[in-house]
Design a protein around this motif. Structure first.
Motif, PDB file in Angstrom:
ATOM      1  N   ASN A 271       0.843  -1.190   0.000  1.00  0.00           N
ATOM      2  CA  ASN A 271       0.000   0.000   0.000  1.00  0.00           C
ATOM      3  C   ASN A 271       0.882   1.245   0.000  1.00  0.00           C
ATOM      4  N   GLU A 272       1.334   1.624   1.125  1.00  0.00           N
ATOM      5  CA  GLU A 272       2.130   2.850   1.237  1.00  0.00           C
ATOM      6  C   GLU A 272       3.610   2.509   1.405  1.00  0.00           C
ATOM      7  N   MET A 273       4.451   3.371   0.851  1.00  0.00           N
ATOM      8  CA  MET A 273       5.898   3.272   1.005  1.00  0.00           C
ATOM      9  C   MET A 273       6.397   4.640   1.432  1.00  0.00           C
ATOM     10  N   GLY A 274       7.521   4.662   2.112  1.00  0.00           N
ATOM     11  CA  GLY A 274       7.987   5.977   2.528  1.00  0.00           C
ATOM     12  C   GLY A 274       9.336   5.947   3.201  1.00  0.00           C
ATOM     13  N   TRP A 275       9.708   7.136   3.648  1.00  0.00           N
ATOM     14  CA  TRP A 275      10.985   7.335   4.319  1.00  0.00           C
ATOM     15  C   TRP A 275      10.794   8.148   5.590  1.00  0.00           C
ATOM     16  N   TYR A 276      11.493   7.727   6.627  1.00  0.00           N
ATOM     17  CA  TYR A 276      11.638   8.492   7.851  1.00  0.00           C
ATOM     18  C   TYR A 276      13.125   8.763   8.038  1.00  0.00           C
ATOM     19  N   ARG A 277      13.441   9.659   8.938  1.00  0.00           N
ATOM     20  CA  ARG A 277      14.837   9.896   9.268  1.00  0.00           C
ATOM     21  C   ARG A 277      14.987  10.179  10.753  1.00  0.00           C
ATOM     22  N   GLN A 278      16.166   9.861  11.255  1.00  0.00           N
ATOM     23  CA  GLN A 278      16.446  10.087  12.665  1.00  0.00           C
ATOM     24  C   GLN A 278      17.840  10.653  12.819  1.00  0.00           C
ATOM     25  N   ALA A 279      17.888  11.874  13.323  1.00  0.00           N
ATOM     26  CA  ALA A 279      19.161  12.521  13.601  1.00  0.00           C
ATOM     27  C   ALA A 279      19.604  12.153  15.018  1.00  0.00           C
ATOM     28  N   PRO A 280      20.894  12.254  15.312  1.00  0.00           N
ATOM     29  CA  PRO A 280      21.388  11.893  16.652  1.00  0.00           C
ATOM     30  C   PRO A 280      20.663  12.670  17.750  1.00  0.00           C
ATOM     31  N   GLY A 281      20.158  11.951  18.736  1.00  0.00           N
ATOM     32  CA  GLY A 281      19.494  12.584  19.859  1.00  0.00           C
ATOM     33  C   GLY A 281      18.084  13.066  19.595  1.00  0.00           C
ATOM     34  N   LYS A 282      17.558  12.744  18.416  1.00  0.00           N
ATOM     35  CA  LYS A 282      16.214  13.207  18.059  1.00  0.00           C
ATOM     36  C   LYS A 282      15.315  12.023  17.737  1.00  0.00           C
ATOM     37  N   GLN A 283      14.028  12.278  17.691  1.00  0.00           N
ATOM     38  CA  GLN A 283      13.082  11.225  17.366  1.00  0.00           C
ATOM     39  C   GLN A 283      13.075  10.972  15.865  1.00  0.00           C
ATOM     40  N   ARG A 284      12.510   9.838  15.494  1.00  0.00           N
ATOM     41  CA  ARG A 284      12.394   9.503  14.082  1.00  0.00           C
ATOM     42  C   ARG A 284      11.220  10.289  13.490  1.00  0.00           C
ATOM     43  N   ASP A 285      11.478  11.009  12.415  1.00  0.00           N
ATOM     44  CA  ASP A 285      10.472  11.872  11.810  1.00  0.00           C
ATOM     45  C   ASP A 285      10.157  11.452  10.383  1.00  0.00           C
ATOM     46  N   LEU A 286       8.916  11.673  10.010  1.00  0.00           N
ATOM     47  CA  LEU A 286       8.489  11.411   8.650  1.00  0.00           C
ATOM     48  C   LEU A 286       9.198  12.349   7.680  1.00  0.00           C
ATOM     49  N   VAL A 287       9.662  11.794   6.571  1.00  0.00           N
ATOM     50  CA  VAL A 287      10.237  12.613   5.506  1.00  0.00           C
ATOM     51  C   VAL A 287       9.259  12.704   4.340  1.00  0.00           C
ATOM     52  N   ALA A 288       8.858  11.547   3.817  1.00  0.00           N
ATOM     53  CA  ALA A 288       7.961  11.528   2.663  1.00  0.00           C
ATOM     54  C   ALA A 288       7.282  10.173   2.563  1.00  0.00           C
ATOM     55  N   THR A 289       6.080  10.188   2.018  1.00  0.00           N
ATOM     56  CA  THR A 289       5.347   8.949   1.779  1.00  0.00           C
ATOM     57  C   THR A 289       4.725   8.979   0.395  1.00  0.00           C
ATOM     58  N   ILE A 290       4.425   7.790  -0.117  1.00  0.00           N
ATOM     59  CA  ILE A 290       3.757   7.683  -1.406  1.00  0.00           C
ATOM     60  C   ILE A 290       2.824   6.483  -1.361  1.00  0.00           C
ATOM     61  N   THR A 291       1.586   6.683  -1.796  1.00  0.00           N
ATOM     62  CA  THR A 291       0.619   5.598  -1.784  1.00  0.00           C
ATOM     63  C   THR A 291       0.728   4.765  -3.058  1.00  0.00           C
ATOM     64  N   SER A 292      -0.013   3.685  -3.093  1.00  0.00           N
ATOM     65  CA  SER A 292      -0.008   2.830  -4.284  1.00  0.00           C
ATOM     66  C   SER A 292      -0.555   3.582  -5.498  1.00  0.00           C
ATOM     67  N   GLY A 293      -1.364   4.598  -5.243  1.00  0.00           N
ATOM     68  CA  GLY A 293      -1.903   5.391  -6.338  1.00  0.00           C
ATOM     69  C   GLY A 293      -1.042   6.577  -6.723  1.00  0.00           C
ATOM     70  N   GLY A 294       0.087   6.724  -6.041  1.00  0.00           N
ATOM     71  CA  GLY A 294       1.013   7.789  -6.399  1.00  0.00           C
ATOM     72  C   GLY A 294       0.814   9.101  -5.659  1.00  0.00           C
ATOM     73  N   VAL A 295      -0.054   9.108  -4.653  1.00  0.00           N
ATOM     74  CA  VAL A 295      -0.254  10.328  -3.874  1.00  0.00           C
ATOM     75  C   VAL A 295       0.919  10.486  -2.899  1.00  0.00           C
ATOM     76  N   THR A 296       1.506  11.657  -2.890  1.00  0.00           N
ATOM     77  CA  THR A 296       2.692  11.900  -2.077  1.00  0.00           C
ATOM     78  C   THR A 296       2.417  12.867  -0.932  1.00  0.00           C
ATOM     79  N   ASN A 297       3.249  12.753   0.076  1.00  0.00           N
ATOM     80  CA  ASN A 297       3.170  13.645   1.227  1.00  0.00           C
ATOM     81  C   ASN A 297       4.590  13.896   1.699  1.00  0.00           C
ATOM     82  N   TYR A 298       4.891  15.161   2.047  1.00  0.00           N
ATOM     83  CA  TYR A 298       6.242  15.519   2.446  1.00  0.00           C
ATOM     84  C   TYR A 298       6.244  16.302   3.758  1.00  0.00           C
ATOM     85  N   GLN A 299       7.324  16.133   4.493  1.00  0.00           N
ATOM     86  CA  GLN A 299       7.588  17.007   5.631  1.00  0.00           C
ATOM     87  C   GLN A 299       7.844  18.405   5.066  1.00  0.00           C
ATOM     88  N   ASP A 300       7.369  19.422   5.755  1.00  0.00           N
ATOM     89  CA  ASP A 300       7.481  20.785   5.241  1.00  0.00           C
ATOM     90  C   ASP A 300       8.917  21.177   4.924  1.00  0.00           C
TER      91      ASP A 300
END
Length: 114
Positions: A31-60
């Motif tokens: 269904n959905e695929m995406g990327w998160y990232r985690q910098a040292p000492g910080k929580q894991r944050d959403l970077v970008a996602t994409i659905t099976s239909g190609g709808v995308t979402n990005y961190q600002d």
């Protein structure tokens, strides 16, 4: 299901990198695929996602600089990162889900020098 991420590395500010993440194993329909990232000492944050239909979402903070895409036939998701900044330095994790379960890749290090 296994996810193999690649493409991380060291780059100067303003440079570009392309991350890839290929899913293999017993997964019927991603269904959905995406990327998160985690910098040292910080929580894991959403970077970008994409659905099976190609709808995308990005961190600002990455809008206009990063582009997520996928190749369904290869169960692969990509993250093109342009105009990289030192604050983009982090371990980047890919994930996929089939609406019931979620799987994570092992993480790939991205380091942006100033």
């Amino acid at each position: 299901v296994q996810l193999q991420a690649s493409g991380g590395g060291l780059v100067q500010a303003g440079g570009s990198l392309r991350l890839s993440c290929a899913a293999s194993g017993s997964i019927v329909s991603i269904n959905e695929m995406g990327w998160y990232r985690q910098a040292p000492g910080k929580q894991r944050d959403l970077v970008a996602t994409i659905t099976s239909g190609g709808v995308t979402n990005y961190q600002d903070s990455v809008k206009g600089r990063f582009t997520i895409s996928r190749t369904n036939a290869k169960n692969t998701v990509y993250l093109r990162m342009n105009s990289l900044k030192p604050e983009d330095t982090a371990v980047y994790y890919c994930y996929v889900d089939d609406r019931l379960r979620c799987w994570w890749g092992q993480g790939t290090q991205v380091t942006v020098s100033s």
